[in-house]
Design a protein around this motif. Structure first.
Motif: not given
Length: 429
Positions: A360-365, A418-421
């Motif tokens: 989930e964190l990988a998807q978030d970032l 930041s470009t994190a989703p």
């Protein structure tokens, strides 16, 4: 084999051919239990003969390569991230990589288990190494591949040269390698090896002294970095230690002492492998209480109050030029500047108190749930500064930690670089 070219300053092509032939004869005699072909003076070097005996005892087949079971990508990245050798790779590369590449050799760095963590150098030689299973993630200990510079140096705890037929397995006779062990300067713990390997005909006898010298430089760099980290910890811990009425120590994650109050100074405290904030019994000190510090722990001796843990965390992401975290505990507080990636991670965890999995964190970032290795590596780095504040399974702030989030005046200003989703979604409200 004191008369062989192994001990000469210069090798000719004829020397190399003759030495390879003699070593092969010596090996065949030793493995069959016969005396050296030219008498005692032609016996193998002691470090080699002892290694051959160990390989025989381990059941290594001298005529056949073992089937390598390489580490998975995730395990390889995990070992790289947790290796102290990561910090001295520039020293190793600067000292050895250009020389090895020019000499048609490769440079290899392993961990203390003999697993190849990094491998660089001449591309054709890397392809030759691939055919031997000598790749990233491979196990190059004596018990798996027999006598070789890496595995034998790990056992002998000193630099080792293994030339041609001194290798136990016949398929390795085309190689010569030189490896030196790397130790933690603080406690002498073996961290791994650095090795130069390549075809026997390209090898030069000065390679072993070069590898040994660069290994010493790397250990010196580790010593310097250790002292610098203790100085940083000492600076952040000094105000807290000054306010404590009882006995206390500030130590790094490995127990090295950066500061004390109310007691006689010592060099090191025996910490458990994975300490956690809260009550803890320690040899020599009895019951203590651990509180996290940036880069270590505050140990309060003889204090067991449940309130000793951190009571409040302020995550400040309100500025345009950076983010910080401030931890306030019973004896005061400290602050730590965050990298952009760590600011993103902590923002997500602060807004998701129930926790997030690595996927989930990988998807978030990154918008890619498969990048869990990167997420775990970043969280491991973060926990070095915030030990005891973060929990896992799922990743979250630890129970009992009160988190306050300081946001910018308008959502669009949140972590603007930041470009994190997850950050982009928060800006949209």
């Amino acid at each position: 084999m004191s008369e062989t070219p192994i001990n000469r300053a210069v090798w000719s092509a004829r020397d190399i051919r003759e030495t390879t032939r003699r070593l092969a004869s010596v090996r065949e005699a030793a493995l069959s239990g016969e005396p050296p072909p030219d008498g005692p003076s032609d016996a193998p070097r002691q470090v080699i003969s002892e290694s051959w005996l160990r390989a025989l005892g381990s059941g290594v087949d001298p005529e056949r390569d073992s089937q390598q079971r390489l580490l998975s990508v995730a395990e390889l990245e995990h070992r790289r991230h947790n290796s102290q050798l990561t910090t001295v790779l520039p020293v190793l590369y600067d000292g050895l990589l250009s020389a090895s590449d020019a000499a048609q050799q490769i440079m290899v760095v392993t961990d203390a288990d003999g697993r190849v963590l990094w491998r660089e150098g001449c591309a054709p030689v890397r392809r030759m190494a691939d055919r031997l299973g000598f790749d990233k993630g491979a196990d190059w200990t004596e018990g798996v591949v027999g006598t070789n510079a890496i595995g034998t140096a790990l056992v002998a705890r000193r630099p080792v040269l293994v030339h041609s037929a001194e290798h136990f397995v016949r398929a390795h006779h085309q190689w010569t390698c030189a490896a030196a062990p790397l130790h933690d300067p603080g406690d002498g713990r073996l961290l791994g090896t650095v090795d130069i390997s390549g075809p026997a005909h390209t090898f030069h006898p000065t390679t072993l002294p070069l590898v040994s010298a660069v290994a010493r430089l790397a250990e010196g760099e580790l010593r310097t970095r250790h002292q610098q980290s203790l100085e940083r910890l000492r600076s952040s811990a000094a105000p807290l230690l000054a306010r404590i009425g009882g006995r206390a120590l500030a130590v790094d994650p490995h127990g090295w002492v950066a500061g004390v109050t109310g007691m006689t100074p010592t060099d090191r405290v025996a910490l458990p492998k994975a300490p956690e904030a809260g009550p803890l019994w320690l040899p020599r000190y009895g019951m203590c209480t651990l509180e996290p510090l940036p880069g270590g722990w505050l140990i309060r001796v003889g204090r067991q109050e449940p309130a000793a843990g951190p009571s409040r965390v302020l995550l400040d992401v309100s500025g345009r030029d950076g983010a910080s975290i401030t931890v306030t505990g019973p004896v005061g507080g400290w602050s730590h500047e965050l990298t952009p990636r760590h600011a993103e991670l902590l923002f997500v965890l602060a807004t998701r108190p129930e926790g997030r999995s690595a996927a989930e964190l990988a998807q978030d970032l990154f918008g890619d749930g498969g990048r869990t290795v990167t997420v775990r590596a970043e969280l491991s780095r973060l926990r070095r500064h915030l030990a005891g504040l973060l929990a896992h399974r799922p990743y979250r702030f630890a129970d009992g930690v009160q988190v306050e989030l300081r946001l910018p005046a308008t959502p669009v200003q949140l972590l603007p670089q930041s470009t994190a989703p997850a950050i982009a979604a928060a800006r949209r409200g």
